[in-house]
Design a protein around this motif. Structure first.
Motif, mmCIF file in Angstrom:
data_model
loop_
_atom_site.group_PDB
_atom_site.id
_atom_site.type_symbol
_atom_site.label_atom_id
_atom_site.label_comp_id
_atom_site.label_asym_id
_atom_site.label_seq_id
_atom_site.Cartn_x
_atom_site.Cartn_y
_atom_site.Cartn_z
ATOM 1 N N GLY A 1 -2.359 -25.768 -24.171
ATOM 2 C CA GLY A 1 -2.597 -27.036 -24.852
ATOM 3 C C GLY A 1 -2.716 -26.877 -26.353
ATOM 4 N N THR B 1 -0.108 -28.319 -29.402
ATOM 5 C CA THR B 1 -0.713 -29.072 -30.500
ATOM 6 C C THR B 1 -0.380 -28.427 -31.843
ATOM 7 O OG1 THR B 1 -2.528 -29.823 -29.078
ATOM 8 C CG2 THR B 1 -2.886 -29.923 -31.455
ATOM 9 N N TRP C 1 2.752 -23.610 -17.822
ATOM 10 C CA TRP C 1 3.667 -24.751 -17.878
ATOM 11 C C TRP C 1 2.960 -26.104 -17.760
ATOM 12 C CZ3 TRP C 1 8.805 -23.778 -14.751
ATOM 13 C CH2 TRP C 1 9.476 -22.671 -15.304
ATOM 14 N N GLU C 2 2.176 -26.247 -16.708
ATOM 15 C CA GLU C 2 1.567 -27.549 -16.421
ATOM 16 C C GLU C 2 0.664 -28.005 -17.564
ATOM 17 O OE1 GLU C 2 -1.187 -29.667 -12.950
ATOM 18 O OE2 GLU C 2 -0.285 -27.705 -12.591
ATOM 19 N N ALA C 3 -0.156 -27.106 -18.062
ATOM 20 C CA ALA C 3 -1.075 -27.466 -19.146
ATOM 21 C C ALA C 3 -0.328 -27.803 -20.422
ATOM 22 C CB ALA C 3 -2.062 -26.332 -19.392
ATOM 23 N N LEU D 1 2.733 -29.066 -20.684
ATOM 24 C CA LEU D 1 3.347 -30.382 -20.514
ATOM 25 C C LEU D 1 2.310 -31.496 -20.634
ATOM 26 C CD1 LEU D 1 5.823 -29.768 -17.554
ATOM 27 C CD2 LEU D 1 6.416 -30.212 -19.947
ATOM 28 N N ALA D 2 1.149 -31.280 -20.028
ATOM 29 C CA ALA D 2 0.111 -32.308 -20.033
ATOM 30 C C ALA D 2 -0.421 -32.572 -21.432
ATOM 31 C CB ALA D 2 -1.031 -31.892 -19.101
ATOM 32 N N ALA D 3 -0.445 -31.536 -22.275
ATOM 33 C CA ALA D 3 -1.047 -31.667 -23.605
ATOM 34 C C ALA D 3 -0.031 -31.966 -24.701
ATOM 35 C CB ALA D 3 -1.793 -30.375 -23.955
#
Length: 278
Positions: free
Chosen positions: A19, A23, A44-46, A48-50
């Protein structure tokens, strides 16, 4: 459009979480960032989410490979992009590499302790914070003990560069390329001419990989000299391969900045078109 196709997070040996990485990428003015942690898709998941609005995230991994055409074999890295993480053959091999990396780091700690160096396995695991354990985490322990001034010094021959270095498990590069392509992904040879890292493979090997479906070569990289970048560009032109550029950003483990080198938007569009994930 500014595109950086090679970065690392705490999912492997970077110092920013996934994340925090995306940013920071947006703050650096990037439009596209590839998350390419070593032998893992855990970030990957984190990521994409951030990801902030306007930032595209390319999902990938940097694969630990070897070429056994000479003795001893030469280590090298493939950047794998946009592959299906659920492809069982590739996922199984990545899990094997991560397990071997963990065991290797634990053995290095044992060697350090045998020489009276007070580094603990629990400490190293804490620095990895659930990510793939690597030598940078061992370097952190040496820095915290005041034995070296920084990560670069920890990688000198008297420390992790040679005396306390152990061989790591790697994939045969042709097998790795086959697995990535079978998983719908695209493969780029990472920093292929970086002599400052050690031994490099001959151009003939890269030609063989090109014949097997290699997509591109990472020419613009912090560890390439201007002459080495020019050599890689010329080779890519001869072989009909794409040319990428990137930072290989690791956070504070290295001095490299995000977007220190970037990839041409036209190459990025070709990379997207070449992928065929399930």
């Amino acid at each position: 459009m500014r595109i950086d196709l090679h970065t690392h997070s705490t999912a492997s040996d970077g110092t920013l979480t996934p994340g925090e990485l995306v940013t920071a990428a947006a703050a650096a003015g990037l439009d596209v960032i590839a998350v390419t942690d070593h032998d893992t898709t855990a970030g990957w998941e984190a990521a994409l989410a951030a990801a902030p609005p306007g930032l595209s995230v390319v999902l990938g991994a940097e694969l630990s490979c070897r070429w056994s055409g000479v003795e001893p074999a030469i280590s090298l890295h493939l950047l794998a992009y946009l592959f299906d993480p659920h492809s069982a053959p590739l996922a199984t091999e990545l899990a094997r590499l991560r397990h071997a990396r963990l065991h290797r780091a634990e053995r290095i700690v044992e060697r350090l302790r045998a020489d009276g160096i007070d580094v603990t396995w629990s400490e190293v695991l804490g620095y990895a914070n659930g990510g793939t354990v690597g030598r940078p985490h061992l370097a952190q322990a040496l820095v915290r003990r005041g034995l070296v001034a920084n990560t670069a010094e920890a990688f000198r021959p008297e420390w992790l560069g040679e005396r306390y270095r152990l061989p790591k498990e790697e994939l045969d590069v042709f097998e790795a390329l086959r697995l990535v392509r079978a998983a719908g992904g695209v493969a780029v040879f990472a920093h292929p001419r970086a002599t400052r890292r050690g031994r490099i493979v001959p151009d003939e090997l890269i030609a063989s990989l090109a014949a097997e479906g290699l997509f591109g070569l990472e020419a613009d990289h912090p560890d390439h000299s201007p002459a080495e970048r020019a050599h890689v560009r010329a080779l890519a032109a001869d072989l009909g391969l794409a040319v990428t550029g990137s930072s290989d950003f690791h956070g504070t483990h290295k001095t490299t900045r995000l977007a220190e080198f970037t990839t041409d938007p036209e190459v990025y569009e070709r990379l997207l078109a070449a992928a065929s994930p399930a």
